[in-house]
Design a protein around this motif. Sequence first.
Motif, PDB file in Angstrom:
ATOM      1  N   ARG A  96     -12.900 -32.414 -16.259  1.00  0.00           N
ATOM      2  CA  ARG A  96     -13.333 -31.169 -16.914  1.00  0.00           C
ATOM      3  C   ARG A  96     -14.279 -31.478 -18.069  1.00  0.00           C
ATOM      4  N   ALA A  99     -17.722 -32.331 -16.832  1.00  0.00           N
ATOM      5  CA  ALA A  99     -18.464 -31.179 -16.317  1.00  0.00           C
ATOM      6  C   ALA A  99     -18.914 -30.228 -17.423  1.00  0.00           C
ATOM      7  N   ALA A 100     -18.400 -30.409 -18.624  1.00  0.00           N
ATOM      8  CA  ALA A 100     -18.736 -29.510 -19.735  1.00  0.00           C
ATOM      9  C   ALA A 100     -20.141 -29.807 -20.239  1.00  0.00           C
ATOM     10  N   PRO A 101     -20.780 -28.798 -20.811  1.00  0.00           N
ATOM     11  CA  PRO A 101     -22.101 -29.034 -21.405  1.00  0.00           C
ATOM     12  C   PRO A 101     -21.995 -30.099 -22.492  1.00  0.00           C
ATOM     13  N   THR A 102     -23.046 -30.903 -22.622  1.00  0.00           N
ATOM     14  CA  THR A 102     -23.013 -31.973 -23.615  1.00  0.00           C
ATOM     15  C   THR A 102     -23.503 -31.535 -24.977  1.00  0.00           C
ATOM     16  N   SER A 103     -24.024 -30.340 -25.061  1.00  0.00           N
ATOM     17  CA  SER A 103     -24.464 -29.840 -26.370  1.00  0.00           C
ATOM     18  C   SER A 103     -23.983 -28.403 -26.516  1.00  0.00           C
ATOM     19  N   ILE A 104     -23.841 -28.024 -27.751  1.00  0.00           N
ATOM     20  CA  ILE A 104     -23.421 -26.661 -28.067  1.00  0.00           C
ATOM     21  C   ILE A 104     -24.679 -25.843 -28.319  1.00  0.00           C
ATOM     22  N   PRO A 105     -24.821 -24.718 -27.579  1.00  0.00           N
ATOM     23  CA  PRO A 105     -26.021 -23.902 -27.789  1.00  0.00           C
ATOM     24  C   PRO A 105     -26.089 -23.393 -29.241  1.00  0.00           C
TER      25      PRO A 105
END
Length: 109
Positions: A96, A99-105
């Motif tokens: 999990r 699969a998560a984005p590596t940066s926070i928008p």
Amino acid sequence: VEHVLSPEDAGLQAQPASSVAGEGPTENAAALRALLAGSRDSGLSGYRMAVQYAGGLSLLVAGDDGLDQLPHHAARIGVALDDGSALDRLDALVARAAAAPTSIPSAPP
């Protein structure tokens, strides 16, 4: 009321601190994965006791049970180690996280 707890309060045999002294990151990760996969290797007994004790205490704190349930909770952790379900949980968490984005928008202005 103050309590001083020990592994024996969880129905576990205390281990010397040296039994959980790690090596390098690669070796420590391999030891933890072996423990989570159900290994009963005697070289992991310190790790096992520490995981059962800390896990049992965590379950106790997270619930409404009394201190007398600590051995039950430590035993539950032992079952999860023995049957490999602890490793299954770790693998699911790793997948999990991968699969998560590596940066926070960025937040809109």
